[in-house]
Design a protein around this motif. Structure first.
Motif: not given
Length: 338
Positions: A134-135, A152-153, A197, A302
């Motif tokens: 997850t972010d 990010k990811d 986030t 994204s």
């Protein structure tokens, strides 16, 4: 006073007054400029930030000494208009969308963890971020300098340093830069870890005209308008069937937006519009493929998630939750027109 990453300074620090801010709005508050970044105003004890996305004010906030809090657009202009600090300064900074989002998180959200790095197993935190996919945002603070590390990811990251003298980690991946900065000998560093986030546009961002901003700066009432809270998003008429999405976060939480099927979802040039600077213009589409209704990512920047899992193409059902940018949408109606 805290220090934030500068991004790209496009108007260096100068003395602040109302006329300077009004001129800055003329230069940058226009869709033609596509300006994404922030205006920074520093007084003796407060740092004010006005965030822009593609040429329009998007959100605002302030740091009173080192404590952040969000502001509406009206509150921002009202407060800076009342400032009589003769030492106040103004500067203008361009950013990429990730830095903009990181700063919005800092202003709008609360950290899950806030402690000296000596009391945190930062490597275990990184491992958890990788496992959760997850972010996340990690901020390392040293001598009031806030250095931002956005993941990010779990496997992609961007680092933004306000400590411009730190070059030891140049060229390293984001996680290695973070660990190297955190564990330098005899340098006290505090960590703020954000696992949520989610960010949002100020509730009055689309309602305040440039003329009203100028009126507020001058201490005038400005044109009275609805605050925007609970304002309805125009719905696309759907005769039979179609797609209905409930907005789960942000200023329009709880509202339902509608579109036909097939329906492109995105920030602009889409059948269903979402107000999110981190969403792509045409982010994803719901369409029928071989008799099955599918959610398909349209090569968005994204990515698109379905029930928390990143997808390229996946069957979709009522009750599913779609994620794009910082927005979550629940599918409340899903039916092909007869």
């Amino acid at each position: 006073m805290i220090r934030l990453p500068d991004g790209i300074i496009i108007a260096p620090t100068r003395p602040y007054n109302r006329e300077v801010l009004e001129k800055s709005l003329e230069d940058f508050c226009s869709p033609d400029t596509e300006f994404t970044g922030f205006i920074s105003i520093k007084t003796a004890d407060t740092l004010y930030l006005l965030f822009f996305f593609q040429g329009r004010p998007y959100a605002a906030g302030k740091f009173l000494t080192d404590k952040p809090s969000p502001l509406t657009i009206r509150e921002f202009f009202s407060e800076v208009g009342q400032s009589s600090d003769q030492t106040a300064t103004l500067s203008i900074h361009a950013t990429d969308p990730v830095l903009l989002k990181s700063l919005l998180i800092l202003v709008q959200a609360d950290p899950a963890v806030k402690a000296p790095v000596s009391l945190i197993n930062l490597e275990a935190v990184l491992q958890q971020i990788r496992q959760d996919a997850t972010d996340s945002l990690v901020i390392l603070e040293n001598l009031q300098m806030l250095n931002l590390f956005f993941f990010k990811d779990s496997n992609r990251g961007m680092a933004y340093f306000s400590d411009t003298e730190f070059h030891d980690a140049d060229g390293m991946p984001c996680d290695e830069q973070m660990l190297l900065y955190a564990f330098r000998p005899e340098i006290p560093v505090n960590a703020l870890i954000y696992r949520s986030t989610s960010t949002h546009e100020a509730q009055d961002a689309r309602l305040v005209s440039r003329e009203e901003m100028a009126d507020l700066l001058r201490g005038e009432q400005g044109e009275k308008r609805d605050s925007g809270e609970g304002q309805q998003i125009p719905e696309t008429a759907v005769a039979e069937g179609g797609l209905g999405l409930e907005i789960l976060n942000g200023p329009h939480k709880g509202q339902v937006v509608n579109g036909p099927i097939p329906a492109v979802i995105g920030r602009t040039d889409a059948d269903i519009l979402i107000n999110d600077p981190l969403a792509s213009e045409r982010h994803a589409i719901v369409q029928e493929i071989d008799g099955v209704l599918m959610l398909v990512d349209l090569n968005s920047v994204s990515g698109t998630t379905l029930n928390g899992v990143h997808i390229v193409q996946h069957a979709i059902s009522e009750g599913d939750i779609i994620g794009m940018g910082a927005t979550a949408l629940r599918v409340v109606r899903l039916a092909q027109p007869r």
